[in-house]
Design a protein around this motif. Structure first.
Motif, PDB file in Angstrom:
ATOM      1  N   THR A   1     -61.892  89.026-118.222  1.00  0.00           N
ATOM      2  CA  THR A   1     -61.872  88.302-116.955  1.00  0.00           C
ATOM      3  C   THR A   1     -63.277  88.301-116.382  1.00  0.00           C
ATOM      4  O   THR A   1     -63.881  89.359-116.222  1.00  0.00           O
ATOM      5  N   VAL A   2     -63.784  87.112-116.089  1.00  0.00           N
ATOM      6  CA  VAL A   2     -65.104  86.960-115.471  1.00  0.00           C
ATOM      7  C   VAL A   2     -64.884  86.509-114.036  1.00  0.00           C
ATOM      8  O   VAL A   2     -64.335  85.439-113.790  1.00  0.00           O
ATOM      9  N   GLU A   3     -65.263  87.361-113.083  1.00  0.00           N
ATOM     10  CA  GLU A   3     -65.192  87.003-111.662  1.00  0.00           C
ATOM     11  C   GLU A   3     -66.458  86.239-111.316  1.00  0.00           C
ATOM     12  O   GLU A   3     -67.564  86.763-111.441  1.00  0.00           O
ATOM     13  N   THR A   4     -66.313  84.992-110.892  1.00  0.00           N
ATOM     14  CA  THR A   4     -67.475  84.157-110.582  1.00  0.00           C
ATOM     15  C   THR A   4     -67.822  84.261-109.101  1.00  0.00           C
ATOM     16  O   THR A   4     -67.004  84.669-108.277  1.00  0.00           O
ATOM     17  N   LEU A   5     -69.045  83.898-108.761  1.00  0.00           N
ATOM     18  CA  LEU A   5     -69.496  83.960-107.371  1.00  0.00           C
ATOM     19  C   LEU A   5     -68.873  82.859-106.518  1.00  0.00           C
ATOM     20  O   LEU A   5     -68.569  83.068-105.356  1.00  0.00           O
ATOM     21  N   ASP A   6     -68.699  81.685-107.093  1.00  0.00           N
ATOM     22  CA  ASP A   6     -68.241  80.540-106.302  1.00  0.00           C
ATOM     23  C   ASP A   6     -66.766  80.197-106.480  1.00  0.00           C
ATOM     24  O   ASP A   6     -66.145  79.646-105.587  1.00  0.00           O
ATOM     25  N   GLY A   7     -66.227  80.476-107.633  1.00  0.00           N
ATOM     26  CA  GLY A   7     -64.848  80.076-107.904  1.00  0.00           C
ATOM     27  C   GLY A   7     -63.974  81.272-108.184  1.00  0.00           C
ATOM     28  O   GLY A   7     -64.310  82.419-107.903  1.00  0.00           O
ATOM     29  N   GLY A   8     -62.835  80.995-108.755  1.00  0.00           N
ATOM     30  CA  GLY A   8     -61.895  82.058-109.096  1.00  0.00           C
ATOM     31  C   GLY A   8     -62.261  82.716-110.412  1.00  0.00           C
ATOM     32  O   GLY A   8     -63.301  82.438-110.999  1.00  0.00           O
ATOM     33  N   PRO A   9     -61.389  83.577-110.887  1.00  0.00           N
ATOM     34  CA  PRO A   9     -61.660  84.258-112.156  1.00  0.00           C
ATOM     35  C   PRO A   9     -61.522  83.312-113.346  1.00  0.00           C
ATOM     36  O   PRO A   9     -60.782  82.339-113.308  1.00  0.00           O
ATOM     37  N   MET A  10     -62.281  83.628-114.371  1.00  0.00           N
ATOM     38  CA  MET A  10     -62.260  82.857-115.605  1.00  0.00           C
ATOM     39  C   MET A  10     -61.766  83.789-116.705  1.00  0.00           C
ATOM     40  O   MET A  10     -62.280  84.899-116.857  1.00  0.00           O
ATOM     41  N   LYS A  11     -60.759  83.380-117.449  1.00  0.00           N
ATOM     42  CA  LYS A  11     -60.187  84.202-118.517  1.00  0.00           C
ATOM     43  C   LYS A  11     -60.702  83.714-119.863  1.00  0.00           C
ATOM     44  O   LYS A  11     -60.704  82.510-120.135  1.00  0.00           O
ATOM     45  N   ILE A  12     -61.142  84.667-120.698  1.00  0.00           N
ATOM     46  CA  ILE A  12     -61.572  84.334-122.053  1.00  0.00           C
ATOM     47  C   ILE A  12     -60.960  85.333-123.027  1.00  0.00           C
ATOM     48  O   ILE A  12     -60.626  86.457-122.637  1.00  0.00           O
ATOM     49  N   MET A  13     -60.787  84.924-124.267  1.00  0.00           N
ATOM     50  CA  MET A  13     -60.280  85.802-125.319  1.00  0.00           C
ATOM     51  C   MET A  13     -61.273  85.756-126.474  1.00  0.00           C
ATOM     52  O   MET A  13     -61.599  84.676-126.977  1.00  0.00           O
ATOM     53  N   LYS A  14     -61.747  86.941-126.873  1.00  0.00           N
ATOM     54  CA  LYS A  14     -62.765  87.014-127.920  1.00  0.00           C
ATOM     55  C   LYS A  14     -62.460  88.148-128.887  1.00  0.00           C
ATOM     56  O   LYS A  14     -61.883  89.169-128.512  1.00  0.00           O
ATOM     57  N   ARG A  15     -62.896  87.957-130.115  1.00  0.00           N
ATOM     58  CA  ARG A  15     -62.825  89.000-131.126  1.00  0.00           C
ATOM     59  C   ARG A  15     -64.132  89.790-131.111  1.00  0.00           C
ATOM     60  O   ARG A  15     -65.155  89.328-130.600  1.00  0.00           O
ATOM     61  N   TYR A  16     -64.108  90.985-131.686  1.00  0.00           N
ATOM     62  CA  TYR A  16     -65.308  91.827-131.742  1.00  0.00           C
ATOM     63  C   TYR A  16     -66.448  91.107-132.448  1.00  0.00           C
ATOM     64  O   TYR A  16     -67.604  91.188-132.039  1.00  0.00           O
ATOM     65  N   SER A  17     -66.129  90.381-133.512  1.00  0.00           N
ATOM     66  CA  SER A  17     -67.162  89.671-134.278  1.00  0.00           C
ATOM     67  C   SER A  17     -67.895  88.645-133.401  1.00  0.00           C
ATOM     68  O   SER A  17     -69.083  88.383-133.596  1.00  0.00           O
ATOM     69  N   GLU A  18     -67.203  88.084-132.408  1.00  0.00           N
ATOM     70  CA  GLU A  18     -67.845  87.133-131.506  1.00  0.00           C
ATOM     71  C   GLU A  18     -68.807  87.834-130.545  1.00  0.00           C
ATOM     72  O   GLU A  18     -69.863  87.300-130.217  1.00  0.00           O
ATOM     73  N   PHE A  19     -68.449  89.049-130.108  1.00  0.00           N
ATOM     74  CA  PHE A  19     -69.375  89.852-129.299  1.00  0.00           C
ATOM     75  C   PHE A  19     -70.621  90.188-130.118  1.00  0.00           C
ATOM     76  O   PHE A  19     -71.740  90.113-129.632  1.00  0.00           O
ATOM     77  N   ASP A  20     -70.387  90.545-131.379  1.00  0.00           N
ATOM     78  CA  ASP A  20     -71.505  90.885-132.272  1.00  0.00           C
ATOM     79  C   ASP A  20     -72.403  89.672-132.488  1.00  0.00           C
ATOM     80  O   ASP A  20     -73.631  89.774-132.451  1.00  0.00           O
ATOM     81  N   GLY A  21     -71.805  88.500-132.672  1.00  0.00           N
ATOM     82  CA  GLY A  21     -72.585  87.269-132.835  1.00  0.00           C
ATOM     83  C   GLY A  21     -73.392  86.945-131.583  1.00  0.00           C
ATOM     84  O   GLY A  21     -74.542  86.511-131.664  1.00  0.00           O
TER      85      GLY A  21
ATOM     86  N   PRO B   1     -78.134  79.196-122.814  1.00  0.00           N
ATOM     87  CA  PRO B   1     -77.160  78.400-123.572  1.00  0.00           C
ATOM     88  C   PRO B   1     -76.374  79.254-124.568  1.00  0.00           C
ATOM     89  O   PRO B   1     -75.218  78.941-124.871  1.00  0.00           O
ATOM     90  N   VAL B   2     -76.971  80.337-125.058  1.00  0.00           N
ATOM     91  CA  VAL B   2     -76.283  81.222-126.004  1.00  0.00           C
ATOM     92  C   VAL B   2     -75.075  81.863-125.343  1.00  0.00           C
ATOM     93  O   VAL B   2     -73.975  81.899-125.907  1.00  0.00           O
ATOM     94  N   LEU B   3     -75.245  82.339-124.108  1.00  0.00           N
ATOM     95  CA  LEU B   3     -74.147  82.944-123.380  1.00  0.00           C
ATOM     96  C   LEU B   3     -73.080  81.906-123.026  1.00  0.00           C
ATOM     97  O   LEU B   3     -71.883  82.165-123.136  1.00  0.00           O
ATOM     98  N   LYS B   4     -73.518  80.722-122.611  1.00  0.00           N
ATOM     99  CA  LYS B   4     -72.544  79.664-122.257  1.00  0.00           C
ATOM    100  C   LYS B   4     -71.731  79.245-123.476  1.00  0.00           C
ATOM    101  O   LYS B   4     -70.542  78.992-123.377  1.00  0.00           O
ATOM    102  N   GLU B   5     -72.377  79.211-124.619  1.00  0.00           N
ATOM    103  CA  GLU B   5     -71.646  78.864-125.852  1.00  0.00           C
ATOM    104  C   GLU B   5     -70.601  79.936-126.156  1.00  0.00           C
ATOM    105  O   GLU B   5     -69.467  79.632-126.551  1.00  0.00           O
ATOM    106  N   PHE B   6     -70.952  81.194-125.952  1.00  0.00           N
ATOM    107  CA  PHE B   6     -70.007  82.299-126.177  1.00  0.00           C
ATOM    108  C   PHE B   6     -68.797  82.166-125.241  1.00  0.00           C
ATOM    109  O   PHE B   6     -67.658  82.352-125.661  1.00  0.00           O
ATOM    110  N   LEU B   7     -69.045  81.865-123.987  1.00  0.00           N
ATOM    111  CA  LEU B   7     -67.975  81.823-122.990  1.00  0.00           C
ATOM    112  C   LEU B   7     -67.075  80.595-123.122  1.00  0.00           C
ATOM    113  O   LEU B   7     -65.868  80.687-122.915  1.00  0.00           O
ATOM    114  N   PHE B   8     -67.660  79.464-123.451  1.00  0.00           N
ATOM    115  CA  PHE B   8     -66.894  78.203-123.391  1.00  0.00           C
ATOM    116  C   PHE B   8     -66.469  77.664-124.741  1.00  0.00           C
ATOM    117  O   PHE B   8     -65.887  76.588-124.817  1.00  0.00           O
ATOM    118  N   SER B   9     -66.755  78.383-125.816  1.00  0.00           N
ATOM    119  CA  SER B   9     -66.331  77.882-127.136  1.00  0.00           C
ATOM    120  C   SER B   9     -65.029  78.517-127.573  1.00  0.00           C
ATOM    121  O   SER B   9     -64.616  79.540-127.093  1.00  0.00           O
TER     122      SER B   9
END
Length: 197
Positions: free
Chosen positions: A112-132, A189-197
């Motif tokens: 769960t990512v709590e944003t400054l302007d909006g509500g929370p954003m939910k993401i699901m990731k595998r460990y390999s994606e964190f490593d990438g 852009p690397v972080l945005k790709e991780f969050l929104f892909s």
């Protein structure tokens, strides 16, 4: 002179305190583990009047530039504009079974990512994606690798055990907070790709 130097080290918390045993001889008490000063702090003195640790005169002590603190909480600050998250948590995990029992199973982390302007954003990731993500950030920001904490370790044997997964959850949460709350990485852009892909 050696006594004065030893006394100065004790007074600054850089050496163990001497004490006297029953026989009147001087014994050394070891400091507690949490009171040990890292060795690189010993050479950084605030003024040239303090005792030098290499017995050089104080005239030869090089003057270091002070560390400047900047406030990036102002609305007009460029760094404040780059930040868009205020807190990240790795809430829990789901073990996804493979096609055959024990084969191909993996863990998905619910974040769960709590944003400054909006509500929370939910993401699901595998460990390999964190490593990438970490590998791409190191390539993109090689000068800032020290600001990126290491990921929790892998384990083939314990990878589905609750204690191991709880330690990994805590480590992944710490890693994400360090990345997303750093203005240098937040707009990447690397972080945005991780969050929104």
């Amino acid at each position: 002179m050696e006594t004065a130097a030893s006394e100065a080290l004790v007074n600054h918390g850089l050496a163990p305190h001497p004490s006297h045993d029953e026989g009147g001889k001087s014994a050394v008490l070891r400091p507690e583990r949490n009171s040990i000063v890292p060795p690189y702090w010993q050479r950084h003195e605030r003024t040239g009047s303090n005792l030098s640790f290499n017995n050089a005169s104080t005239d030869n002590v090089s003057r270091h530039q002070p560390i400047l603190l900047e406030d990036h909480t102002d609305e007009g600050s460029e760094q404040c504009k780059a930040l868009w998250a205020k807190h990240v948590t790795v809430d829990d995990y789901v073990i996804v079974s493979g096609t055959a029992p024990g084969l191909g199973a993996y863990v998905v982390w619910n974040c769960t990512v709590e944003t400054l302007d909006g509500g929370p954003m939910k993401i699901m990731k595998r460990y390999s994606e964190f490593d990438g993500l970490r590998q791409k950030l190191v390539k993109t920001f090689p000068h800032a690798e020290g600001a990126m904490p290491p990921l929790p370790p892998k384990s083939v044997i314990s990878r589905f055990r609750p204690r191991f997964l709880e330690r990994r959850r805590t480590g992944l949460s710490y890693f994400l907070n360090c990345i997303m709350l750093n203005p240098e990485f937040a707009g990447s852009p690397v972080l945005k790709e991780f969050l929104f892909s």
